[in-house]
Write a protein that holds these residues in place. Structure first.
Motif, PDB file in Angstrom:
ATOM      1  N   LEU A   1       0.302   6.501  -0.978  1.00 30.37           N
ATOM      2  CA  LEU A   1       0.448   7.390  -2.119  1.00 30.37           C
ATOM      3  C   LEU A   1       1.740   8.191  -2.070  1.00 30.37           C
ATOM      4  CD1 LEU A   1      -3.256   8.545  -2.305  1.00 30.37           C
ATOM      5  CD2 LEU A   1      -2.038   7.271  -4.082  1.00 30.37           C
ATOM      6  N   ASP A   2       2.681   7.768  -1.203  1.00 28.88           N
ATOM      7  CA  ASP A   2       3.986   8.402  -1.213  1.00 28.88           C
ATOM      8  C   ASP A   2       4.888   7.650  -2.192  1.00 28.88           C
ATOM      9  OD1 ASP A   2       4.321   6.084   0.213  1.00 28.88           O
ATOM     10  OD2 ASP A   2       5.317   7.002   1.937  1.00 28.88           O
ATOM     11  N   ALA A   3       6.154   8.004  -2.208  1.00 23.86           N
ATOM     12  CA  ALA A   3       7.069   7.423  -3.201  1.00 23.86           C
ATOM     13  C   ALA A   3       7.359   5.951  -2.953  1.00 23.86           C
ATOM     14  CB  ALA A   3       8.373   8.220  -3.224  1.00 23.86           C
ATOM     15  N   ASP A   4       7.140   5.479  -1.752  1.00 21.04           N
ATOM     16  CA  ASP A   4       7.405   4.077  -1.408  1.00 21.04           C
ATOM     17  C   ASP A   4       6.188   3.230  -1.791  1.00 21.04           C
ATOM     18  OD1 ASP A   4       8.467   1.770  -0.428  1.00 21.04           O
ATOM     19  OD2 ASP A   4       8.136   2.253   1.690  1.00 21.04           O
ATOM     20  N   ARG A   5       6.153   2.748  -3.015  1.00 23.02           N
ATOM     21  CA  ARG A   5       4.979   2.046  -3.530  1.00 23.02           C
ATOM     22  C   ARG A   5       4.851   0.643  -2.934  1.00 23.02           C
ATOM     23  NH1 ARG A   5       2.429   4.032  -8.231  1.00 23.02           N
ATOM     24  NH2 ARG A   5       3.509   5.769  -9.253  1.00 23.02           N
ATOM     25  N   PRO A   6       3.622   0.188  -2.710  1.00 23.90           N
ATOM     26  CA  PRO A   6       3.413  -1.186  -2.242  1.00 23.90           C
ATOM     27  C   PRO A   6       3.715  -2.189  -3.349  1.00 23.90           C
ATOM     28  CG  PRO A   6       1.322  -0.163  -2.744  1.00 23.90           C
ATOM     29  CD  PRO A   6       2.356   0.920  -2.882  1.00 23.90           C
ATOM     30  N   GLY A   7       3.868  -3.457  -2.948  1.00 26.73           N
ATOM     31  CA  GLY A   7       4.298  -4.466  -3.906  1.00 26.73           C
ATOM     32  C   GLY A   7       3.194  -5.199  -4.626  1.00 26.73           C
ATOM     33  N   ASP A   8       2.016  -5.327  -3.996  1.00 22.96           N
ATOM     34  CA  ASP A   8       0.988  -6.135  -4.648  1.00 22.96           C
ATOM     35  C   ASP A   8      -0.407  -5.739  -4.178  1.00 22.96           C
ATOM     36  OD1 ASP A   8       0.409  -7.471  -2.173  1.00 22.96           O
ATOM     37  OD2 ASP A   8       2.049  -8.871  -2.553  1.00 22.96           O
ATOM     38  N   VAL A   9      -1.393  -6.381  -4.793  1.00 22.83           N
ATOM     39  CA  VAL A   9      -2.801  -6.089  -4.557  1.00 22.83           C
ATOM     40  C   VAL A   9      -3.191  -6.329  -3.105  1.00 22.83           C
ATOM     41  CG1 VAL A   9      -5.122  -6.943  -5.086  1.00 22.83           C
ATOM     42  CG2 VAL A   9      -3.508  -6.487  -6.942  1.00 22.83           C
ATOM     43  N   VAL A  10      -2.754  -7.439  -2.546  1.00 23.17           N
ATOM     44  CA  VAL A  10      -3.145  -7.792  -1.186  1.00 23.17           C
ATOM     45  C   VAL A  10      -2.573  -6.785  -0.189  1.00 23.17           C
ATOM     46  CG1 VAL A  10      -3.047  -9.563   0.607  1.00 23.17           C
ATOM     47  CG2 VAL A  10      -3.368 -10.222  -1.793  1.00 23.17           C
ATOM     48  N   GLU A  11      -1.350  -6.348  -0.389  1.00 27.15           N
ATOM     49  CA  GLU A  11      -0.748  -5.352   0.496  1.00 27.15           C
ATOM     50  C   GLU A  11      -1.567  -4.066   0.493  1.00 27.15           C
ATOM     51  OE1 GLU A  11       3.419  -2.802   1.021  1.00 27.15           O
ATOM     52  OE2 GLU A  11       3.372  -4.542  -0.325  1.00 27.15           O
ATOM     53  N   VAL A  12      -2.038  -3.658  -0.684  1.00 32.21           N
ATOM     54  CA  VAL A  12      -2.863  -2.451  -0.777  1.00 32.21           C
ATOM     55  C   VAL A  12      -4.172  -2.647  -0.012  1.00 32.21           C
ATOM     56  CG1 VAL A  12      -4.145  -0.929  -2.326  1.00 32.21           C
ATOM     57  CG2 VAL A  12      -1.868  -1.730  -2.970  1.00 32.21           C
ATOM     58  N   ALA A  13      -4.859  -3.751  -0.262  1.00 33.69           N
ATOM     59  CA  ALA A  13      -6.148  -3.993   0.389  1.00 33.69           C
ATOM     60  C   ALA A  13      -5.994  -4.120   1.902  1.00 33.69           C
ATOM     61  CB  ALA A  13      -6.797  -5.245  -0.185  1.00 33.69           C
ATOM     62  N   GLU A  14      -4.942  -4.754   2.357  1.00 26.22           N
ATOM     63  CA  GLU A  14      -4.714  -4.894   3.791  1.00 26.22           C
ATOM     64  C   GLU A  14      -4.562  -3.529   4.452  1.00 26.22           C
ATOM     65  OE1 GLU A  14      -4.774  -7.327   5.875  1.00 26.22           O
ATOM     66  OE2 GLU A  14      -4.642  -9.169   4.708  1.00 26.22           O
ATOM     67  N   GLN A  15      -3.850  -2.622   3.790  1.00 30.37           N
ATOM     68  CA  GLN A  15      -3.627  -1.300   4.381  1.00 30.37           C
ATOM     69  C   GLN A  15      -4.860  -0.415   4.264  1.00 30.37           C
ATOM     70  OE1 GLN A  15      -1.456   0.070   6.286  1.00 30.37           O
ATOM     71  NE2 GLN A  15      -2.239   2.158   6.170  1.00 30.37           N
ATOM     72  N   LEU A  16      -5.483  -0.387   3.087  1.00 32.65           N
ATOM     73  CA  LEU A  16      -6.622   0.507   2.868  1.00 32.65           C
ATOM     74  C   LEU A  16      -7.908  -0.027   3.491  1.00 32.65           C
ATOM     75  CD1 LEU A  16      -6.179   1.701  -0.829  1.00 32.65           C
ATOM     76  CD2 LEU A  16      -5.091   2.553   1.254  1.00 32.65           C
TER      77      LEU A  16
END
Length: 361
Positions: free
Chosen positions: A21-36
């Motif tokens: 949720l910082d200014a450096d946004r992730p690139g795609d759905v999978v990247e978000v799910a992998e991190q969260l």
């Protein structure tokens, strides 16, 4: 080991970065799910369903629902489990505990009493799957007691049990309806094998990675008492565990932005951590009588940088194709620049939804 000593600012920064949720946004759905570790599924959609707002709040304007659908149904990089979408990389770490499920005696007794029913459901899926629950006959010998959420049909119960045991899987959704098949036809073959202890340790490490800093608690955080490294935060008596990798970037110059968080967003789950680190007491007013609501039925907390500064009470009116902003609640009066940032995010949200903005500006 001597605990790391962190300021509240540092602790908040760890959480915000870990939650993408910082200014450096992730690139795609999978990247978000992998991190969260998971993306919550919920149909309550005053603005959009939970899974979509969680992803939009991270990725931004380039997120489209079709990306999530593709990752789940075609690429099989995500899978649905227990009301969430999870990265397939987590599946090998979940299988050992799935094979031991269920632990509660009442659930084991129900399964034992319905062994023929279980065989019937698996046989029907093998012969005709993928199928909706409504296409599978209820041949249960013993019914489960009503739970207030489901009717008398026992098929959804059995499918849920079999999902938790790794026997069946959700292959896709048609609207909000789940379509089921045998797990062997949905999950990838040749997954790595882990012992119970190793899988549990790796799951806890992944949970801490998603948290940045967390209270060790099986339910609230999924983080064990020995996971990561110990930490204390100024002004708090809580003993935290911190992700040592996250600490290495702690001195990087923080860049913040505005984010509207769905009320079911994982960052909001541990209310005690919210209070201790963000000094934010969050109450979901969805189930309160209307006269008792302060911020609105399904108001979205507003995160500005690493602080919660207000609540957005807004809803999409698809009949008139507008995002109606009922109120922007400010915990403390916004500076003009802060209000401009919040309004800009509202405009971006409306553009993503394909509607105009009306109401409080």
């Amino acid at each position: 080991m001597t605990p790391h000593r962190l300021t509240r600012d540092q602790a908040r920064r760890l959480v915000v970065r870990a939650q993408l949720l910082d200014a450096d946004r992730p690139g795609d759905v999978v990247e978000v799910a992998e991190q969260l570790g998971y993306v919550k599924i919920d149909p309550t959609a005053t603005i959009a369903p939970c899974e979509d707002t969680v992803l939009w709040s991270r990725i931004g304007w380039s997120y489209e629902h079709g990306q999530l659908q593709r990752a789940v149904e075609l690429d099989r990089l995500l899978f649905e489990f227990d009301g969430t979408f999870r990265p397939t990389s987590l599946l090998p770490l979940m299988l050992p505990s799935m094979r031991r499920w269920p632990q509660p005696a009442s659930s084991r007794e129900w399964l034992d009493a319905n062994d023929r029913f279980r065989t019937d459901v698996l046989a029907r899926l093998r012969a005709e799957g993928p199928l909706a629950a409504s296409a599978i006959p209820d041949t249960a010998q013993v019914e489960r007691a009503p739970d207030g959420w489901s009717g008398k049909n026992q098929v959804p119960h059995m499918l849920d049990f079999l999902l938790r045991q790794g026997e069946v899987a959700i292959v896709r959704r048609e609207g909000r309806t789940r379509i089921w098949d045998l797990a062997e036809r949905v999950y990838p073959a040749g997954l790595p094998e882990y012992s119970d202890d190793e899988a549990a340790r790796l799951r806890e490490e992944r949970s801490l990675q998603a948290s940045g800093i967390a209270r060790p608690h099986h339910w609230w955080s999924g983080v064990g008492k020995e996971t990561g490294e110990p930490a204390v935060v100024e002004g708090s008596t809580v003993r935290f565990r911190v992700d040592p990798e996250a600490l290495t970037a702690l001195d990087d110059e923080p860049e913040g932005r505005v984010a509207f968080l769905n009320p079911y967003d994982g960052l909001l789950f541990d209310r005690r951590r919210l209070q201790e680190l963000f000094e934010f007491t969050y109450v979901l007013e969805q189930f309160k009588p209307a006269p008792q609501r302060v911020y609105g039925y399904f108001a979205h907390p507003i995160l500005l940088g690493d602080r919660f500064v207000g609540m957005l009470d807004a809803e999409v009116d698809r009949t008139n194709e507008v995002l109606r902003v009922n109120a922007i609640h400010e915990f403390l009066p916004f500076e003009p620049e802060e209000m401009d940032m919040v309004r800009a995010e509202i405009d971006d949200l409306a553009e993503w939804l394909g509607v105009a903005v009306t109401g409080v500006r």
